[in-house]
Structure formats: C-alpha cells, structure tokens
Design a protein around this motif. Structure first.
Motif, short mmCIF file in Angstrom:
data_model
loop_
_atom_site.label_atom_id
_atom_site.label_comp_id
_atom_site.label_asym_id
_atom_site.label_seq_id
_atom_site.Cartn_x
_atom_site.Cartn_y
_atom_site.Cartn_z
N HIS A 620 0.33 -1.13 -0.12
CA HIS A 620 -0.32 -0.08 -0.34
C HIS A 620 0.65 1.60 -0.26
CE1 HIS A 620 -2.29 -3.47 1.78
NE2 HIS A 620 -2.85 -2.55 1.43
N THR A 621 1.60 1.19 0.92
CA THR A 621 2.74 2.24 0.87
C THR A 621 3.46 2.26 -0.44
OG1 THR A 621 3.12 2.04 3.59
CG2 THR A 621 4.65 3.30 1.88
N GLN A 622 3.94 1.32 -1.07
CA GLN A 622 5.01 1.68 -1.93
C GLN A 622 3.78 2.37 -3.01
OE1 GLN A 622 7.89 1.59 -0.37
NE2 GLN A 622 6.69 0.43 1.14
N CYS A 623 2.45 2.01 -3.43
CA CYS A 623 1.37 2.00 -4.24
C CYS A 623 1.64 3.65 -4.22
CB CYS A 623 0.40 1.01 -4.16
SG CYS A 623 0.73 -0.68 -4.70
N LEU A 624 0.88 4.23 -3.01
CA LEU A 624 0.72 5.03 -2.29
C LEU A 624 2.24 6.21 -2.90
CD1 LEU A 624 -1.32 5.10 0.31
CD2 LEU A 624 -1.98 5.93 -2.19
N ALA A 625 3.06 5.92 -2.75
CA ALA A 625 4.06 6.97 -2.32
C ALA A 625 4.02 7.57 -4.44
CB ALA A 625 5.47 6.10 -2.50
N LEU A 626 4.40 6.07 -4.97
CA LEU A 626 5.01 5.70 -6.70
C LEU A 626 3.62 7.02 -7.21
CD1 LEU A 626 5.82 2.44 -6.84
CD2 LEU A 626 7.52 4.33 -7.54
N LEU A 627 2.64 6.28 -6.61
CA LEU A 627 1.66 7.25 -7.36
C LEU A 627 1.18 8.73 -7.23
CD1 LEU A 627 -1.26 4.17 -7.10
CD2 LEU A 627 -0.17 5.15 -8.72
N SER A 628 1.58 9.11 -6.38
CA SER A 628 2.31 10.98 -5.36
C SER A 628 2.71 11.35 -6.88
CB SER A 628 2.48 10.92 -4.49
OG SER A 628 4.50 10.00 -4.57
N GLU A 662 -2.94 0.14 -10.72
CA GLU A 662 -2.48 1.47 -11.07
C GLU A 662 -1.13 1.54 -10.94
OE1 GLU A 662 -5.24 5.02 -12.18
OE2 GLU A 662 -5.16 2.68 -12.96
N THR A 663 -0.45 1.49 -10.51
CA THR A 663 1.07 1.09 -10.13
C THR A 663 1.68 0.07 -11.15
OG1 THR A 663 0.49 1.90 -7.28
CG2 THR A 663 2.99 1.19 -8.37
N TYR A 664 1.01 -0.86 -11.29
CA TYR A 664 1.70 -1.74 -12.01
C TYR A 664 1.74 -1.45 -13.50
CZ TYR A 664 1.60 -6.05 -9.00
OH TYR A 664 1.74 -6.17 -8.27
N ARG A 665 0.87 -0.62 -13.62
CA ARG A 665 0.50 0.33 -15.64
C ARG A 665 1.21 1.07 -15.24
NH1 ARG A 665 -1.31 5.59 -17.19
NH2 ARG A 665 -1.79 5.34 -19.11
N LEU A 666 1.14 2.00 -14.33
CA LEU A 666 2.44 3.27 -14.13
C LEU A 666 4.07 2.38 -14.73
CD1 LEU A 666 3.20 5.82 -13.52
CD2 LEU A 666 3.67 4.93 -10.85
N LEU A 667 3.77 1.18 -14.22
CA LEU A 667 5.76 0.72 -13.84
C LEU A 667 5.47 -0.28 -15.29
CD1 LEU A 667 5.61 -0.39 -10.29
CD2 LEU A 667 6.72 2.08 -12.12
N ALA A 668 4.60 -0.46 -15.91
CA ALA A 668 4.14 -1.16 -16.91
C ALA A 668 4.99 -2.55 -17.03
CB ALA A 668 5.33 -1.09 -18.87
N GLN A 669 3.49 -3.38 -15.53
CA GLN A 669 4.24 -4.26 -14.42
C GLN A 669 2.93 -5.61 -15.77
OE1 GLN A 669 7.21 -5.53 -14.36
NE2 GLN A 669 8.28 -3.81 -14.54
N PRO A 670 2.65 -6.18 -17.02
CA PRO A 670 1.73 -6.35 -16.99
C PRO A 670 1.74 -8.38 -16.64
CG PRO A 670 2.81 -6.40 -19.05
CD PRO A 670 3.61 -5.46 -18.10
N THR A 671 2.99 -8.70 -16.25
CA THR A 671 3.56 -10.65 -15.77
C THR A 671 2.64 -9.32 -14.36
OG1 THR A 671 5.25 -11.18 -17.17
CG2 THR A 671 5.02 -11.54 -15.16
N ALA A 672 2.79 -8.78 -13.73
CA ALA A 672 2.40 -8.86 -11.85
C ALA A 672 1.31 -8.62 -11.85
CB ALA A 672 3.04 -7.33 -11.62
N PHE A 673 1.05 -7.72 -13.09
CA PHE A 673 -0.63 -7.55 -13.49
C PHE A 673 -1.58 -8.87 -13.20
CE2 PHE A 673 -4.91 -6.60 -15.89
CZ PHE A 673 -5.18 -5.88 -14.93
#
Length: 796
Positions: A620-628, A662-673
């Motif tokens: 959660h924290t990593q997502c919010l920091a990256l999406l910020s 949303e974070t996986y999309r920002l990072l272009a990570q389809p495998t994780a998605f």
C-alpha cells in the motif's frame, strides 16, 4: 411516467411576500395522520377526485421515509430517491387522466429505529404537488386527502442483529387476515382527515424546512419480471428457527422437485396439504436484487417464510461458505426474509415493501387446518439501469470470464445510490464508490449516479472539513482516508466527464477537506492520524484494516495518501484556472513529501516503511508513494523493483488492489498484473456470481469495489485513458503482456473510441478509431504515434 427536471419547481422563494398568508397557502404541504402511530408503521393516503375533462398533469411526489404511489390501483412509482436531511428528493410524474373519477393512493412507511442505516427518516408524512389548473384539486396543500393506518404489516429485526440494524433490512410480516385488501385502490373503511404542515413558509425569514426538497436526479429503477430460478431441494422437515435451516440430503423429496419447478416456470398451481411442512431451496443461478412476488389461495393461517442468502454456509456458525454452488449438507442462514400469513381467500398477491438480494431463496411453508395453494412465485428484479455499453475482448478467455462477474457485482451495488453491498449494509461508502464510479465511466455514458454520489458526499461535510465516510446515513461515521478519496472522485469526474460548472462548485469542498487534514500536520511536517477509523484495506495483518500507527500516530500510508491527493488537487485547480490555489497545494505537497521521505524511506531495503520505526512495510505504501508523482531517479526505480520482488510486504486485498493495478500500469508490469488477477480468475470455479468483499473467508459475496478489474480491462490492458479535463484528449497505452489480441470499444462523451490490436514479436498492428473532435496519442514500446479523429492504422 417518471420525468427528470433541470430545475426545482418546489424551491422556496427568498422574496419578501406582500401578502404572507397568501404566500403560505401556495407552498407545498406535507400531510400526516392526525393521530400519530408508533414506529414502525405504514399509512395509506387517499385522494378521490372527479375530473371534468381528460388531462395530462405533472405531479411531484415525496414521502418520509418511503412511498409506493398508485393511480386507480396501478403502481406509478416508488420513492423517494434516497437522500438525506440536506437533500430530500421528490419524483415527478406525468399522469394521463381521463375525464371522470380517479383515486390516488400512496402507501407510506416509516421504520424508525429499525430502519436500515442508509434510510434517513426525519418527520414523516406524504407530499404531492400538482402543476397547472388542476393543482388545487390534487395537491396535498389544498385537496381533500384522507389517510388510514395499514394494518397487517409488522417489522422486526433478525435474531442477533438487534444492536446492529445497519446490517440488514428488517423482516416484514404480512398477515393477510388483518391487511386491508384493496387499499391501493382506495377501498375500505376507516379513512380519516389529515393534518398538513408547510415547512418552508418562513424561508424568507431564514428558517429552513425540515426537508430540503430537490428534484430526483436518477431515472426510474429497473423493474423486470424474472423467473424464480431452479429448485435444488425439497423436504418435509420441520424447523426450529427460520433463520437457520439445515439442508439434510437424507430428508430430500426429489420426486416433488418437478412440481415445484412447474410452479416457478409455468405458474402451475401447487397444493400443500393441511398440517404440512415444506422446505424448498431455490437457486436463482445468478445474484439478484428483487421484490419476491407470491400469489396464494386458501390455507387460512398458513405461514410462508421467504428467506434469502448469498450462499449456504458450512454450518450454523456462519463463518465459512466454501463452494458457493453447494446446497445439500449446508446451512441456509436467512438474515433477510419476509413472512406471509395467508387469510384463506383466493389469489392473494403478496410483495414486500423493499427488495431483497442474494442467489438462493428458502421457502418455508407451514400449513394449518386448510390446504394452501401456491398459484405463482416470481421476482420483480430491481437495480439502477446500468448496462455494459463498452466492449472488451482478448485472446485470453480467462479475462472474458471475469467480465460478467464484475459487471453483475457492480450492477447489484447500483440502485438509488451506489452501495458497498446489497445484502448487508446497503450503504454508500466513499472508498467503494470511487471504484464503482470509475467503472461506470469506462462502460457507460450515463454519469448520473456518479454525479449524485459526488454531490451527496459533498453535502455530508462536517465542521472540521472532512466528508462523512458513508452517506446518506442515520448516523455519522468518519473514515478520514475516505474524505481524501472523495477528492479523488471529484478529480475523476473532472477528468472523465468535465462539466466545468459542476466541478467548480465542488472546489470549496475539496479545499475544506485538505485544510481539515492539514490541521493534523505536526511540527515535523508529518500527518498525525486524524480522529476516526483510518481504514485503508482489509489486510489480515492490520487491526480493523488500519495501517501501523494509523490509530493515533504517524502512519506512512496515511501520509502518502495525503501527498497523492494534493497532486490531484493541483491538477483540479490548474484545470479550473486557480493558479494561486494550485501553488499553495504544490508547496504543501513538496514539504510533506520531503518530510515523508525522511521519516519513512529505508535505504537498506529500498522501500518506504509503514511506520517511523521501520518495522512494517506494505504494498500500500509503495503504491501511494509511486502514484503520488513525487519520486524520481534511483529512489523511484528501487521502490518499483522492490515492490515487485519483496515477498514480505503486506499485500493488498481486493479493494486496494485497484491502486496496485494502477501502480503496475504506471510501471508497465503486465506479468505482475496478470498474476494478481488470479483471485478473480478463480471466482467462477468457486461458484461466485459476483465479486466478493475480500478473500476467503468472505462475509459479503457481492461487493462493488471488487468489480474494478472491469475498469482495468479497458484503461490498463487496452490502455484507453483520458489525459485532460473532460476527456478532451486520449492516450492509448496498451499493456498486453502475454496477450496476442486486444479489441474493444469504450464510451466517450463525444461517441466511442475503438481499438483492434494484434501483438507479436514485440510489435503491434491494428486500427484505432476516435470520435469527431478527439485527438490523442498511441504509445507502445517507447514509441508514440499521434492520433486524429476517425480511423487510422497502427504499426509499431
């Protein structure tokens, strides 16, 4: 026929009246019984009128708490649309009436303390205001309306829920022997004169009405007849408690199933002998919100209980459900149910005042000295008329299998407001509603339900600036993070739909929420957890879903959530031409981000901690920091890398996985998605028909927030997203991963955006079609193509 208005004809005037008495007489009037009844109660209001000529007349109708409105015995509408003390809605109907006698009737009910938390009640009563030359003959302020109590309907809470009434609608029992049959046609004795009150007569003196009347914002709810499913089990076993029914396979009567099925499919009457018990389990084979409709004959004193369940439980403890398709050997726990007591007459039609929900129905029948004939059993399905008007297909059938579950989950949580779930609370929570509204933008051009939700949450604001967590509601609940998500809802509407006037009117509320949060920033420029339930996600590691130090301390997720939201506010202010306000939020964001970086960054792990002691770390924290949007360089790349690779992080559950996606999309990570979509891929095999609240053991099998993969199919996989205010420009960034084909159409305020894309060997080929006036870009593999209105080929 219900009509929607673009103005408020019942709004009080602030002009000083020249004749106060005459002005008072023109105002709408609420009517009530002269002898008030104790709550809960049902009252019928009647007007008999003789018209000299045929007319088409518009009437505005409301009640407190709810009404069912009839003209000459035929249902015209239900209402009022759910609102609050700050916006009490009325419906408008155009009635075509012939010359001669007519009877208008409204059944109005107040449940009082046992009403659902989502149903606000104020002062009771009924209101009808007619327009035009026949207004005086029809309106409650002037016409000769009468009323009488409706006997035979009583309400009670299910056992074990008396102190948590927000969880379920009360049980309605209808005693046919006491019910005034024909009341919807105005028949019977006992009609009495009414009392009238004009609530807004003193408005020019600054005295506001109890009910702040507003025209309804939504079209009529869907009302569609539906078959009552498939008979799964029949037994003659008696029961001790209709709330807990053990389905004993050894007691089954399979020979009777065909007759019961014929009753459901063909309305072939079925006779239950005297002094007989029957248990019948129906499988609707879908999740349904509906009014059960039952027609009975004979069987005086017979008792029919109609119970609803999302699934059967493994045992009476109600802790686990297991495979959702299973019936035999399970326990049917019917928190939601209605009871009918037959009066012995023929073809009596029963229907409860409020709808029920679930996948399974239990019919419990106990006859007395007369046989009972079941003439028909059916359902009147209800929900907001929200349909999938966009289209998505892919080369992976697993994705296509998720779509109907996600869509149904959203639809079952969309009524007069969005809801967290239809079986339990039926409350509109901000955190849930943001995701439900986002899905709506992607699949439908109809944005009336999102607009209403944004408006109501804005009206819920408390003196400290924060919006309430759930609204409308009989009580006040504060979930501070949900106030920030409301700003996200305003931002989403601005991005996806625009309407500058609407969004501009919401800006003061956006600022009030942020200012309310900033009062909790301490001397270290860190957010101290605001008072309230700082729910973030139903992660099992967090008590009550609150992150570390989120009850009263300094919590990483809460700080990054505020920083993320300040970024949304900056864009809103810039879009609406408010550079000074945008600059203020930019300064706050920079200061808070610097402090959060110092407090929570753990250089050894390359991650942001949940707490200042660096003892806990979460996705959660990593997502919010990256999406910020404030991270950069090595810190951003290390956070992203470790989010993807560190298995010790506290994981998001169904709700917050939207922000992970949303974070996986920002990072272009389809495998994780695709890996995290596994939970949704497994739902159909487990028997789910909708998306659940949380991973097993799930309490609610239908939660709208779990439908968010449907949004991501369009905006993350197919990659169609707005980039500017009002979707004035589009960016298409597909994220196919292992997919070889993505195709679809998504609704847009100017028409439809279509894409048909094939992927092979790192290349994409296909076509994109934009509606007239829309420009944008297509990005893939580090390359960008400018898009123009119309059709164009893509080859990268």
């Amino acid at each position: 026929m219900k009509v929607l208005l673009d103005h408020n004809p019942l709004a009080p005037s602030n002009a000083a009246p020249t004749d106060f008495g005459a002005a008072v007489r023109t105002r709408p009037a609420w009517i009530t019984a002269r002898q008030p009844q104790s709550l809960p109660e049902v009252t019928a209001y009647r007007l008999q009128v003789d018209l000299p000529q045929a007319i088409l007349i518009r009437v505005h109708v409301s009640a407190d708490e709810r009404y069912l409105f009839y003209v000459d015995g035929q249902v015209v509408g239900r209402g009022p649309e759910r609102g609050s003390d700050r916006a009490w809605f009325y419906e408008s109907y155009d009635l075509t009436l012939t010359a001669g006698p007519h009877t208008l009737v409204a059944l109005v009910w107040q449940l009082g303390e046992i009403a659902p938390r989502a149903q606000v009640g104020l002062a009771g009563g009924f209101l009808l205001e007619a327009e035009g030359e026949y207004s005086a003959r029809l309106s409650t302020k002037s016409a000769s309306w009468a009323c009488k109590p409706v006997d035979g309907i009583t309400f009670e809470m299910p056992e074990g829920t008396r102190h948590m009434a927000w969880f379920v609608e009360p049980i309605q029992t209808t005693d046919g022997a006491a019910y005034p049959w024909g009341v919807e046609r105005g028949e019977g004795e006992g009609w009495q004169p009414v009392s009238a009150r004009r609530e807004d007569a003193a408005f020019p003196f600054g005295l506001h009405a109890i009910h702040v009347l507003q025209p309804a914002l939504l079209p009529a709810q869907m009302a569609a007849l539906r078959r009552a499913g498939r008979v799964r089990f029949v037994a003659a076993t008696a029961w001790n408690d209709p709330q807990f029914i053990a389905v004993d396979a050894n007691a089954g009567l399979p020979a009777e199933i065909a007759d019961w099925q014929a009753l459901l499919d063909e309305a072939r009457p079925l006779v239950i002998p005297a002094y007989t018990h029957r248990q019948v389990i129906l499988d609707l084979e879908a999740y349904v919100c509906a009014y059960p409709q039952v027609q009975l004959s004979g069987g005086r004193g017979s008792r029919l209980t109609i119970g609803w369940a999302e699934a059967l439980h493994l045992d009476a403890s109600g802790q686990r459900k297991g495979q959702r398709d299973a019936v035999e050997g399970r326990t049917f726990i019917a928190l939601c149910r209605d009871v009918i007591v037959a009066d012995g007459h023929t073809q009596r039609q029963f229907e409860p005042l409020w709808w029920r929900s679930g996948r399974f129905i239990a019919l419990l029948i106990e006859t007395q000295e007369e046989p009972l004939t079941l003439e028909s059993i059916g359902l009147l399905e209800t929900r907001y008329p929200l349909e999938l008007e966009s289209r998505f297909r892919s080369s992976d059938p697993q994705l296509d299998a998720v779509t109907p579950l996600a869509l149904r989950g959203l639809q079952m949580c969309a009524h007069e407001t969005y809801m967290d779930c239809p079986y339990y609370e039926q409350l509109m929570y901000v955190g849930d509603t943001r995701l439900e509204a986002l899905i709506t933008y992607a699949i439908s051009p109809d944005d009336r339900l999102p607009r209403k939700s944004i408006l109501l949450f804005g009206l819920s604001r408390l003196p400290d600036g924060l919006t309430q967590a759930r609204y409308p509601s009989r009580d006040v609940q504060v979930i501070p993070p949900f106030a920030l998500w409301w700003i996200g809802m305003v931002y989403d509407y601005a991005l996806w739909r625009g309407d500058r006037t609407f969004v501009t009117a919401l800006l003061p509320g956006v600022r009030a929420v942020l200012d309310g949060f900033l009062t909790h920033v301490n001397a270290d420029n860190l957010l101290q957890a605001p008072a309230g339930w700082n729910f973030t996600d139903w992660t099992p590691e967090w008590s009550l879903g609150v992150p570390p130090d989120g009850f009263s301390g300094v919590s990483g997720p809460l700080n990054w959530h505020l920083i993320y939201t300040l970024g949304l506010a900056i864009r809103l202010e810039e879009w609406l031409g408010e550079p000074l306000s945008a600059q203020r939020w930019q300064q706050w964001r920079a200061e808070l981000a610097a402090a959060a970086n110092t407090a929570f960054w753990d250089d050894e792990r390359g991650l942001f901690a949940d707490d200042r002691a660096h003892a806990y770390f979460s996705e959660h924290t990593q997502c919010l920091a990256l999406l910020s949007g404030v991270l950069a360089g090595e810190q951003q790349s290390r956070t992203a890398q470790n989010l993807l690779s560190d298995p010790s992080l506290t994981r998001t559950t169904i709700y917050f996985t939207h922000y992970l996606f949303e974070t996986y999309r920002l990072l272009a990570q389809p495998t994780a998605f695709f890996e995290r979509l596994g939970l949704w891929f497994d739902l159909a095999a487990q028997g789910f028909k909708t998306t659940p609240e949380q991973p097993e053991p799930a309490r609610s099998d239908c939660h709208g927030w779990g439908a968010h993969p449907l949004y991501h199919f369009f905006v993350t996989l197919l990659g169609i997203r707005p980039t500017t205010f009002g979707f004035d420009q589009v960016e298409i960034v597909p994220m196919p991963g292992h997919l070889t084909h993505l195709t679809g159409e998504m609704v847009h305020p100017r028409g439809r955006i279509a894409a048909d894309l094939h992927f092979a060997d790192g290349q994409v080929r296909g076509t994109v079609v934009l509606p007239a006036g829309l420009h944008g870009t297509f990005c893939y593999a580090g390359k960008t193509v400018v898009l123009q209105p119309g059709a164009q080929s893509i080859a990268i």
